[in-house]
Design a protein around this motif. Structure first.
Motif, short mmCIF file in Angstrom:
data_model
loop_
_atom_site.label_atom_id
_atom_site.label_comp_id
_atom_site.label_asym_id
_atom_site.label_seq_id
_atom_site.Cartn_x
_atom_site.Cartn_y
_atom_site.Cartn_z
N ARG A 182 0.81 -1.23 0.00
CA ARG A 182 0.00 0.00 0.00
C ARG A 182 0.84 1.28 0.00
N LEU A 183 2.05 1.21 0.51
CA LEU A 183 2.88 2.41 0.58
C LEU A 183 4.31 2.04 0.22
N ILE A 184 4.77 2.55 -0.92
CA ILE A 184 6.08 2.19 -1.46
C ILE A 184 6.90 3.46 -1.67
N GLY A 185 8.10 3.50 -1.11
CA GLY A 185 9.01 4.62 -1.29
C GLY A 185 10.17 4.21 -2.17
N ILE A 186 10.45 5.02 -3.19
CA ILE A 186 11.58 4.76 -4.08
C ILE A 186 12.57 5.91 -3.94
N LYS A 187 13.69 5.62 -3.33
CA LYS A 187 14.73 6.63 -3.13
C LYS A 187 15.80 6.50 -4.22
N GLY A 188 16.52 7.57 -4.41
CA GLY A 188 17.61 7.52 -5.38
C GLY A 188 18.26 8.87 -5.51
N ALA A 189 19.49 8.88 -5.96
CA ALA A 189 20.20 10.13 -6.18
C ALA A 189 19.54 10.93 -7.30
N ARG A 190 19.71 12.21 -7.25
CA ARG A 190 19.19 13.07 -8.31
C ARG A 190 19.83 12.66 -9.64
N GLY A 191 18.99 12.53 -10.67
CA GLY A 191 19.51 12.25 -11.99
C GLY A 191 19.51 10.79 -12.40
N VAL A 192 19.11 9.86 -11.50
CA VAL A 192 19.17 8.44 -11.86
C VAL A 192 17.91 7.95 -12.57
N THR A 206 23.52 18.88 -11.89
CA THR A 206 22.93 17.88 -11.02
C THR A 206 23.64 17.81 -9.68
N MET A 207 24.96 17.86 -9.70
CA MET A 207 25.75 17.80 -8.47
C MET A 207 25.44 19.00 -7.57
N ASN A 208 25.31 20.17 -8.17
CA ASN A 208 24.97 21.36 -7.39
C ASN A 208 23.58 21.25 -6.79
N MET A 209 22.64 20.68 -7.55
CA MET A 209 21.29 20.50 -7.02
C MET A 209 21.27 19.50 -5.87
N MET A 210 22.12 18.49 -5.95
CA MET A 210 22.20 17.52 -4.86
C MET A 210 22.56 18.21 -3.55
N ILE A 211 23.47 19.17 -3.64
CA ILE A 211 23.89 19.88 -2.43
C ILE A 211 22.88 20.96 -2.04
N TYR A 233 26.50 13.65 4.96
CA TYR A 233 25.46 14.17 4.09
C TYR A 233 25.83 13.99 2.61
N LEU A 234 27.09 14.23 2.28
CA LEU A 234 27.56 14.05 0.90
C LEU A 234 27.45 12.59 0.48
N SER A 235 27.68 11.71 1.42
CA SER A 235 27.53 10.28 1.14
C SER A 235 26.06 9.92 0.94
N ASP A 236 25.18 10.45 1.80
CA ASP A 236 23.75 10.20 1.66
C ASP A 236 23.22 10.69 0.31
N ALA A 237 23.79 11.79 -0.18
CA ALA A 237 23.36 12.35 -1.46
C ALA A 237 23.94 11.58 -2.64
N ARG A 238 24.75 10.57 -2.38
CA ARG A 238 25.41 9.75 -3.41
C ARG A 238 26.40 10.58 -4.23
N LEU A 239 27.10 11.47 -3.54
CA LEU A 239 28.19 12.21 -4.17
C LEU A 239 29.53 11.58 -3.84
N ILE A 240 29.63 10.96 -2.68
CA ILE A 240 30.84 10.25 -2.30
C ILE A 240 30.47 8.90 -1.70
N ASN A 241 31.44 8.01 -1.63
CA ASN A 241 31.32 6.76 -0.89
C ASN A 241 32.30 6.79 0.27
N ILE A 242 31.85 6.39 1.43
CA ILE A 242 32.71 6.34 2.62
C ILE A 242 33.06 4.88 2.89
N ILE A 243 34.36 4.60 2.96
CA ILE A 243 34.83 3.26 3.28
C ILE A 243 35.39 3.29 4.70
N TYR A 244 34.84 2.47 5.59
CA TYR A 244 35.29 2.44 6.97
C TYR A 244 36.20 1.24 7.21
#
Length: 395
Positions: free
Chosen positions: A32-42, A217-222, A277-288
């Motif tokens: 009944r309720l479906i959320g589709i997330k994704g980076a801007r531009g995909v 697109t990158m500027n809009m992400m921020i 935040y930059l990682s959440d926006a799919r601008l960077i990947n963080i490796i721990y």
């Protein structure tokens, strides 16, 4: 309401989706309720319209696409609008950019409670933490992520092929045979360079300058996805942009948090939050490092996908760094990636150890039988040496 139906019909009639995304078959559309997330531009908007066209067509009043950019929704809540839609026989409401509506999560909850026969599919930014930050959606919302094109999807699109995806287990067990079969249909090494430069975001199909479109697109992400959704004051925009630039030109490595804090004139804690935040926006990947996560210091920060690496001046798209970004991003959809400091080894799912290497280095690399080698500069593999392009077939 008539105006919304006219817009819906026009958009669905003219939608051009040259590639059917595999996510279309992964979603349980009866929820009944479906959320589709994704980076801007995909391609989230295209995805919604493609669903409408495939399941209902352009003129079926049971399905309606609306975009929260419409100023109408500044004075009208989603729940009230949904009530009117149901009175006209509506069953499936497709809501694009849901976060543009004030109190959107509460409005969706009202819809869920009031209209048991209504199904809602909504899109949102990858920055949104649907259930963690919106407890009213817990237990009622199913969340999915739409990613940019994989290398497999890029090849299928460019050459009108129907190459299938493979699981990581399948690749590890049978990569020699899989690579041989794919290479009989298309030369993957010949096209990998194009994909790394401009194949991740669907808008490479548009007749516009790709680099300029990507920068926009990158500027809009921020400016929108981070500042608006995270409710950060506009005066901090330049600090976030400068941090992103510094991370990009420094290349994939462990960030010097103290130096970055000094460079953008803020605290170490704020730098760590901005990196997240930059990682959440799919601008960077963080490796721990193994066993660690936010807010611990990352072992490495890299661009989210190789296309982004070619957008910064001066361009420092070192081949090794580009290939590592491709490897990590390809695995990120369904797998956990950490880094072990020794020999720059990536640890996948807490047990598989990988190194990204140039196959042309030959004897200069001392091979370890306990490590899997993702190799570039070759279309073929053997034993624990796997051609890196094949990881682009994971989705």
């Amino acid at each position: 309401m008539e105006a919304f139906y006219r817009t819906h019909t026009n958009l669905v009639e003219h939608i051009t989706a040259p590639l059917r995304r595999s996510l279309m078959d992964e979603i349980e559309w009866n929820d009944r309720l479906i959320g589709i997330k994704g980076a801007r531009g995909v391609g989230k908007t295209t995805f919604l319209l493609q669903y409408a066209k495939e399941h209902f067509g352009a003129d079926d009043p049971r399905c309606l696409y609306v975009n929260m950019n419409n100023f109408y929704f500044q004075g009208r809540g989603i729940a009230d609008f949904a009530g009117d839609f149901i009175k006209r026989g509506g069953e499936v409401l497709l809501i694009d950019q849901v976060f543009k509506q004030p109190n959107w999560s509460q409005e969706l909850r009202k819809c869920y409670d009031r209209y048991p026969n209504l199904r809602i599919v909504f899109t949102g930014s990858s920055v949104m933490r649907l259930k963690q930050e919106n407890p009213e959606l817990n237990g009622i919302c199913q969340s999915y992520n739409l990613r940019g094109f994989s290398f497999r999807e890029f090849l299928n699109l460019q050459h009108r092929l129907s190459l299938k995806p493979y699981t990581l287990d399948e690749i590890l067990k049978d990569h020699e045979q899989i690579a041989k079969e794919i290479s009989q249909t298309v030369n993957p090494g010949k096209h990998l360079k194009d994909y790394l430069h401009h194949g991740f975001y669907p808008f490479f199909l548009e007749h516009r300058n790709y680099e300029e479109n990507l920068l926009k697109t990158m500027n809009m992400m921020i400016e929108v996805d981070i500042l608006l959704i995270k409710q950060i004051e506009l005066k901090y925009l330049t600090k976030i942009k400068k941090l992103f630039y510094l991370l990009a030109v420094d290349g994939p490595k462990s960030p010097n948090i103290s130096k970055l804090a000094n460079d953008i004139e803020t605290s170490r804690a704020t730098v760590m939050n901005y990196i997240k935040y930059l990682s959440d926006a799919r601008l960077i990947n963080i490796i721990y490092p193994m066993g660690e996560s936010f807010p611990k210091k990352p072992a490495k920060v890299m661009m989210h996908n190789p296309n982004l690496m070619f957008s910064f001046y001066p361009i420092k798209a070192d081949t090794q760094e580009v290939m590592e970004a491709f490897f990590v991003n390809s695995l990120w959809k369904d797998h956990k990636v950490n880094q072990n400091g020794k020999e720059a080894v990536y640890v996948v799912d807490d047990e598989l150890r990988f190194r990204v290497v140039d196959a042309r280095c030959g004897n200069r690399i001392r091979h370890n039988p306990d490590i899997l080698y993702a190799r570039y500069g070759t279309d073929e593999g053997e034993a624990n040496k796997i051609p890196i392009w094949l990881f682009g077939f994971l989705y």
